[in-house]
Scaffold this motif. Structure first.
Motif, PDB file in Angstrom:
ATOM      1  N   THR A  94       0.532  -0.411  -0.008  1.00  0.00           N
ATOM      2  CA  THR A  94       0.002   0.120   0.323  1.00  0.00           C
ATOM      3  C   THR A  94       0.844   1.169  -0.090  1.00  0.00           C
ATOM      4  O   THR A  94       2.065   0.483   0.520  1.00  0.00           O
ATOM      5  CB  THR A  94      -0.650   0.048   1.386  1.00  0.00           C
ATOM      6  OG1 THR A  94      -0.486   0.253   2.074  1.00  0.00           O
ATOM      7  CG2 THR A  94      -1.768  -1.653   1.034  1.00  0.00           C
ATOM      8  N   SER A  95       0.240   2.253  -1.093  1.00  0.00           N
ATOM      9  CA  SER A  95       1.262   3.614  -0.404  1.00  0.00           C
ATOM     10  C   SER A  95       1.722   3.665   1.154  1.00  0.00           C
ATOM     11  O   SER A  95       2.711   4.796   1.365  1.00  0.00           O
ATOM     12  CB  SER A  95      -0.046   4.877  -0.501  1.00  0.00           C
ATOM     13  OG  SER A  95      -1.082   4.768   0.128  1.00  0.00           O
ATOM     14  N   GLY A  96       1.163   3.271   2.278  1.00  0.00           N
ATOM     15  CA  GLY A  96       1.854   3.283   3.781  1.00  0.00           C
ATOM     16  C   GLY A  96       2.659   2.653   3.904  1.00  0.00           C
ATOM     17  O   GLY A  96       2.939   2.687   4.967  1.00  0.00           O
ATOM     18  N   GLY A  97       2.702   1.858   3.010  1.00  0.00           N
ATOM     19  CA  GLY A  97       4.333   0.783   3.205  1.00  0.00           C
ATOM     20  C   GLY A  97       3.612  -0.429   3.226  1.00  0.00           C
ATOM     21  O   GLY A  97       2.244  -0.974   2.756  1.00  0.00           O
ATOM     22  N   VAL A  98       4.089  -1.894   3.648  1.00  0.00           N
ATOM     23  CA  VAL A  98       3.939  -3.381   2.965  1.00  0.00           C
ATOM     24  C   VAL A  98       3.373  -3.277   4.317  1.00  0.00           C
ATOM     25  O   VAL A  98       3.851  -3.623   5.527  1.00  0.00           O
ATOM     26  CB  VAL A  98       5.221  -4.156   3.170  1.00  0.00           C
ATOM     27  CG1 VAL A  98       5.207  -5.280   2.490  1.00  0.00           C
ATOM     28  CG2 VAL A  98       6.080  -3.176   1.788  1.00  0.00           C
ATOM     29  N   VAL A  99       1.834  -4.175   4.340  1.00  0.00           N
ATOM     30  CA  VAL A  99       1.935  -4.283   5.617  1.00  0.00           C
ATOM     31  C   VAL A  99       2.084  -5.458   5.693  1.00  0.00           C
ATOM     32  O   VAL A  99       1.443  -6.881   4.529  1.00  0.00           O
ATOM     33  CB  VAL A  99      -0.797  -4.296   4.902  1.00  0.00           C
ATOM     34  CG1 VAL A  99      -0.483  -4.978   6.469  1.00  0.00           C
ATOM     35  CG2 VAL A  99      -0.725  -2.689   5.377  1.00  0.00           C
ATOM     36  N   LYS A 100       2.409  -6.286   6.809  1.00  0.00           N
ATOM     37  CA  LYS A 100       2.463  -8.019   6.784  1.00  0.00           C
ATOM     38  C   LYS A 100       1.304  -7.966   7.105  1.00  0.00           C
ATOM     39  O   LYS A 100       1.772  -8.419   8.444  1.00  0.00           O
ATOM     40  CB  LYS A 100       3.994  -7.793   7.204  1.00  0.00           C
ATOM     41  CG  LYS A 100       5.145  -7.311   6.554  1.00  0.00           C
ATOM     42  CD  LYS A 100       6.069  -8.035   7.091  1.00  0.00           C
ATOM     43  CE  LYS A 100       7.702  -7.330   6.509  1.00  0.00           C
ATOM     44  NZ  LYS A 100       8.932  -7.414   6.913  1.00  0.00           N
ATOM     45  N   ALA A 101       0.160  -8.627   6.447  1.00  0.00           N
ATOM     46  CA  ALA A 101      -0.650  -9.411   7.661  1.00  0.00           C
ATOM     47  C   ALA A 101      -0.792 -10.981   8.091  1.00  0.00           C
ATOM     48  O   ALA A 101      -1.856 -11.100   9.055  1.00  0.00           O
ATOM     49  CB  ALA A 101      -1.664  -8.811   6.715  1.00  0.00           C
ATOM     50  N   VAL A 102      -0.167 -11.552   6.704  1.00  0.00           N
ATOM     51  CA  VAL A 102       0.434 -12.709   7.367  1.00  0.00           C
ATOM     52  C   VAL A 102       2.441 -12.782   6.984  1.00  0.00           C
ATOM     53  O   VAL A 102       2.086 -12.633   5.587  1.00  0.00           O
ATOM     54  CB  VAL A 102      -0.734 -14.144   6.130  1.00  0.00           C
ATOM     55  CG1 VAL A 102       0.302 -15.215   6.963  1.00  0.00           C
ATOM     56  CG2 VAL A 102      -1.940 -13.644   7.005  1.00  0.00           C
ATOM     57  N   ASP A 103       2.358 -13.025   7.930  1.00  0.00           N
ATOM     58  CA  ASP A 103       3.764 -13.692   7.750  1.00  0.00           C
ATOM     59  C   ASP A 103       4.660 -14.501   8.423  1.00  0.00           C
ATOM     60  O   ASP A 103       4.871 -14.820   9.531  1.00  0.00           O
ATOM     61  CB  ASP A 103       3.940 -12.466   8.919  1.00  0.00           C
ATOM     62  CG  ASP A 103       5.750 -11.776   8.504  1.00  0.00           C
ATOM     63  OD1 ASP A 103       5.956 -11.821   7.071  1.00  0.00           O
ATOM     64  OD2 ASP A 103       6.635 -11.235   9.383  1.00  0.00           O
ATOM     65  N   GLY A 104       4.519 -15.673   7.508  1.00  0.00           N
ATOM     66  CA  GLY A 104       4.861 -16.717   7.819  1.00  0.00           C
ATOM     67  C   GLY A 104       4.270 -17.800   8.581  1.00  0.00           C
ATOM     68  O   GLY A 104       4.475 -17.966  10.033  1.00  0.00           O
ATOM     69  N   ILE A 105       3.183 -18.192   8.310  1.00  0.00           N
ATOM     70  CA  ILE A 105       2.558 -19.204   9.581  1.00  0.00           C
ATOM     71  C   ILE A 105       2.314 -21.123   9.205  1.00  0.00           C
ATOM     72  O   ILE A 105       1.867 -20.765   7.452  1.00  0.00           O
ATOM     73  CB  ILE A 105       0.595 -18.641   9.868  1.00  0.00           C
ATOM     74  CG1 ILE A 105       0.273 -18.411   8.388  1.00  0.00           C
ATOM     75  CG2 ILE A 105       0.430 -17.600  10.598  1.00  0.00           C
ATOM     76  CD1 ILE A 105      -1.559 -18.310   8.696  1.00  0.00           C
ATOM     77  N   SER A 106       2.306 -21.419   9.777  1.00  0.00           N
ATOM     78  CA  SER A 106       2.353 -22.728   9.623  1.00  0.00           C
ATOM     79  C   SER A 106       1.409 -23.265  10.102  1.00  0.00           C
ATOM     80  O   SER A 106       0.841 -23.573  12.023  1.00  0.00           O
ATOM     81  CB  SER A 106       3.424 -23.767   9.832  1.00  0.00           C
ATOM     82  OG  SER A 106       4.631 -22.704   9.120  1.00  0.00           O
ATOM     83  N   TYR A 107       0.053 -24.663  10.220  1.00  0.00           N
ATOM     84  CA  TYR A 107      -0.348 -25.408  10.800  1.00  0.00           C
ATOM     85  C   TYR A 107      -0.826 -25.978   9.901  1.00  0.00           C
ATOM     86  O   TYR A 107      -0.579 -26.553   8.495  1.00  0.00           O
ATOM     87  CB  TYR A 107      -1.693 -24.036  11.867  1.00  0.00           C
ATOM     88  CG  TYR A 107      -2.217 -23.667  10.411  1.00  0.00           C
ATOM     89  CD1 TYR A 107      -2.215 -22.601   9.825  1.00  0.00           C
ATOM     90  CD2 TYR A 107      -3.910 -24.349  10.090  1.00  0.00           C
ATOM     91  CE1 TYR A 107      -3.330 -21.677   9.235  1.00  0.00           C
ATOM     92  CE2 TYR A 107      -4.433 -23.302   9.570  1.00  0.00           C
ATOM     93  CZ  TYR A 107      -4.423 -22.228   8.984  1.00  0.00           C
ATOM     94  OH  TYR A 107      -5.341 -21.671   7.669  1.00  0.00           O
TER      95      TYR A 107
END
Ligand SMILES: Nc1ncnc2c1ncn2[C@@H]1O[C@H](COP(=O)(O)OP(=O)(O)OP(=O)(O)O)[C@@H](O)[C@H]1O
Ligand SMILES: [Mg+2]
Lengths: 323, 332
Positions: free
Chosen positions: B16-29
């Motif tokens: 986004t213009s406000g930066g990178v939103v790391k909404a999901v950042d390496g989940i495992s299950y």
């Protein structure tokens, strides 16, 4: 649904009466009348006795409320009186031109629909792609170009193109023939003004379709449709378009009604005797009955179009149908 | 046991213009066949994005998959073509959304919306699809199904619409259902009915379910396992029993303290989780929870804690996990 239709129909009556009132009295606010204009020479001198006789003949010496009453009754009995200029029933003169204007309006609206809905949809689906930019540029141009000017360009193009292709200069026929008498002749005359005005109106409708579609594509139910694994084509056609068309229908409806009387200059360019031309002449000639009748007919078309738009709305949207 | 779904190191970021939103950042299950896995966490921690990434429903742009694997019945969904992905959506994996008011199309009849999935995936006639739709409405406890089919969403209450959504997600006998806060928008009494219905149906039909919620009460009653998410990561994972009675992450502990519990005395104080969730564009190298954590130490700023086993099938990502506990927390 039936109840809805009836309600809409009844609502038309006060609208028509209100419009009649405004038209009638606004016309009479302007000083001077048709007799003074006809009998007055270049210097504006006229014989008061002659004018009085003329006014008596036309019935404009009667009290205003009486004239108004007659006018209103006339609207519903379809008796619009005689032209104050020629003395012939106005419906005769209007009838011929109404046909022509109606046909152009319908054709221009078809052109609009054919252009606007697919282009607006594609533009929204491929937002910010080159297709989108082209569509947006073309529709901005449509808004900026007056349709009479586009009409002139079209005519010039036809002349030169036919000359270059077949060695003869071809231009659309000049004499109007109703479509049932000579469809080919009729369409080859009227398609050009319809395209010229339709393009302009499609520009507005395209932008409307695009923005409405963009909004709908962000809706939750579109996401639901995607989550069901439906084809993108089906999602657009079945899920998105029906919702997106609601505001577009309104815009196209309003345009249609406007086309009926608003094409004065375009009619001139294509040498057409439409309602627009007649209206302008009647206004400058202070032919009250004629002006009243034309404006009233345009109002009726407006009201009727609105009614159709409402019906279409109900057909598209069950929330309206069942309320 | 053979896994139905294995999510490995999944990353979904928004540019986004406000930066990178790391909404999901390496989940495992993992999700086993027939199992119910709950995902809990505060608003904005990436639960929905994580779930929708499985079906590849994240709008691109601005969203983008930045790595990981999503193995569904052994196939990596991230490698599939769009057409192959469409075959999985709605047929093998069903989805239920949070807002029953807006998730159904207002201009299409209930029948149309139910039959189209069946017609599309199972290639049956309109008539057969209708029969299936009637059967489905019966299954989710809607009376007079024939009449309902002709109705439109605005004729139905929120609870009814959510039942329709459930019927829709079950239409093609999927193996997995993803339910994104299916009851948040409903009245409390209706919530219980819908949850009960989902529990019974998934048990009966042997469907696995990922249920997203921020209600830990739901978790305890309906889920086999729980993933606790914070700032785009899973910070604790274990059986519902373990998480509820033996939380080993300060965030889980804080969440538990913020909701009323049956096993606590009636007068026990509720404590909302202090502070604000972090800005997902401005995460540093340390533990994201540390500004709000009462167990935080120096080392929490130095590195991200990784998930480590604290008990069999129970993992937590906290340097101080040994100090964390339902009783220890009170004095810490
Ligand atoms: N289309 C998008 N563009 C940019 N950022 C987004 C977009 N969708 C989600 N995000 C961001 O991703 C983060 C996680 O969002 P998500 O919807 O997964 O939260 P959530 O845990 O489901 O919260 P809630 O409980 O409110 O549903 C949020 O910070 C959100 O701002
Ligand atoms: Mg969410």
């Amino acid at each position: 649904m039936l109840q809805y239709v009836l309600k809409r129909l009844l609502l038309m009556i006060p609208t028509i009466l209100g419009a009649a009132f405004i038209i009638f009295f606004i016309l009479r606010v302007v000083p001077g009348d048709v007799c003074e204009l006809k009998l007055g020479g270049d210097g504006g001198h006229y014989d008061p006795v002659q004018v009085e006789i003329c006014q008596k003949n036309l019935g404009i010496d009667r009290p205003v409320y009486e004239q108004f009453g007659k006018f209103v009754v006339g609207i519903f009995t379809f008796d619009y009186g005689n032209s104050m200029d020629t003395g012939k029933p106005v419906t005769h003169e209007i009838g011929l031109r109404f046909q022509l204007s109606l046909q152009i309006a319908i054709m221009a609206t078809l052109v609009t629909i054919i252009i606007a809905i697919p282009l607006g949809t594609i533009s929204a689906v491929y937002q910010n792609s080159w297709i989108d930019y082209i569509v947006r540029t073309v529709s901005i141009a449509g808004i900026a170009l007056p349709s009479f000017w586009l009409g002139i360009l079209l005519l010039l193009f036809l002349l030169n193109f036919s000359d270059w292709m077949w060695g003869i200069r071809w231009s659309p026929p000049l004499i109007y023939k109703p479509i049932w008498e000579d469809p080919y002749h009729n369409v080859s005359q009227l398609i050009w003004p319809a395209v010229a005005t339709g393009y302009r109106y499609s520009a507005v409708a395209t932008r409307m379709t695009r923005s409405s579609m963009l909004e709908v594509l962000r809706e939750d139910y579109v996401r639901t449709a995607r989550a069901k694994g439906l084809l993108e084509k089906l999602i657009i056609n079945r899920h998105a378009l029906k919702n997106a068309l609601l505001p577009v229908v309104t815009v196209i409806g309003i345009e249609f009604a406007f086309l009926m009387g608003g094409l004065v200059v375009t009619e001139q360019v294509f040498n057409l005797n439409g309602l627009g031309q007649l209206l302008v002449h009647s206004v400058t000639g202070k032919d009250y009955t004629m002006t009243q009748a034309i404006v009233m007919i345009i109002v009726l078309v407006f009201v009727f179009t609105n009614f159709m738009v409402d019906i279409l709305y109900a057909w598209l949207d069950p929330r309206i149908r069942y309320s | 046991m053979e896994k139905l779904l294995e999510v490995k190191g999944l990353k979904t970021h928004f540019f986004t213009s406000g930066g990178v939103v790391k909404a999901v950042d390496g989940i495992s299950y993992d999700v086993a066949p027939g199992e119910t896995v709950a995902v809990v966490g505060e608003s904005g921690c990436g639960k929905s994005v994580g779930a929708m990434s499985i079906l590849r429903l994240i709008p691109d742009p601005p969203g983008k998959n930045m790595g990981g694997e999503i193995l569904f019945q052994g196939r990596d969904l991230l490698e599939l073509s769009d057409a192959e992905m469409r075959d999985i959506r709605g047929r093998d994996i069903g989805m239920i959304f949070q807002e029953p008011m807006t998730s159904l199309n207002p201009v299409l009849s209930i029948g149309r919306q139910l039959t189209e999935t069946v017609e599309h995936h199972l290639k049956v006639s309109r008539k057969q699809a209708m029969e299936r739709a009637i059967e489905l409405l019966g299954l989710v406890g809607i009376s007079e199904p024939e009449r309902r089919l002709k109705q439109y969403p605005h004729h139905l209450s929120g609870g009814m619409r959510q039942r329709v959504m459930i019927a829709m997600s079950l239409a093609c006998e999927p193996k997995l259902i993803i339910a994104d806060e299916p009851t948040t928008a409903l009245d409390v009494t209706i919530q219980a009915q819908i949850l009960e219905l989902m529990k019974n149906l998934t048990r009966e039909l042997g469907v696995a379910m990922i249920i997203i919620t921020h209600n830990l009460g739901v978790v305890a009653r309906y889920a086999d396992r729980v993933n606790v998410m914070y700032a785009g990561r899973i910070v604790e994972s274990g059986t519902a029993e373990e998480i509820y009675h033996n939380p080993k992450h300060p965030y889980t502990l804080a969440l538990l303290r913020s909701v009323p519990r049956m096993d606590q005395p009636r007068g026990a104080k509720l404590e909302p989780v202090d502070g604000q969730p972090p800005d997902l564009t401005k995460l540093d190298g340390g533990c994201a929870f540390r500004p709000r954590c009462r167990f935080a130490t120096e080392s929490c700023a130095q590195a991200q804690p990784v998930l480590e086993e604290v008990a069999p099938a129970h993992i937590s990502a906290c340097f101080e996990k040994d100090r964390v506990g339902l009783t220890a927390g009170v004095t810490a």
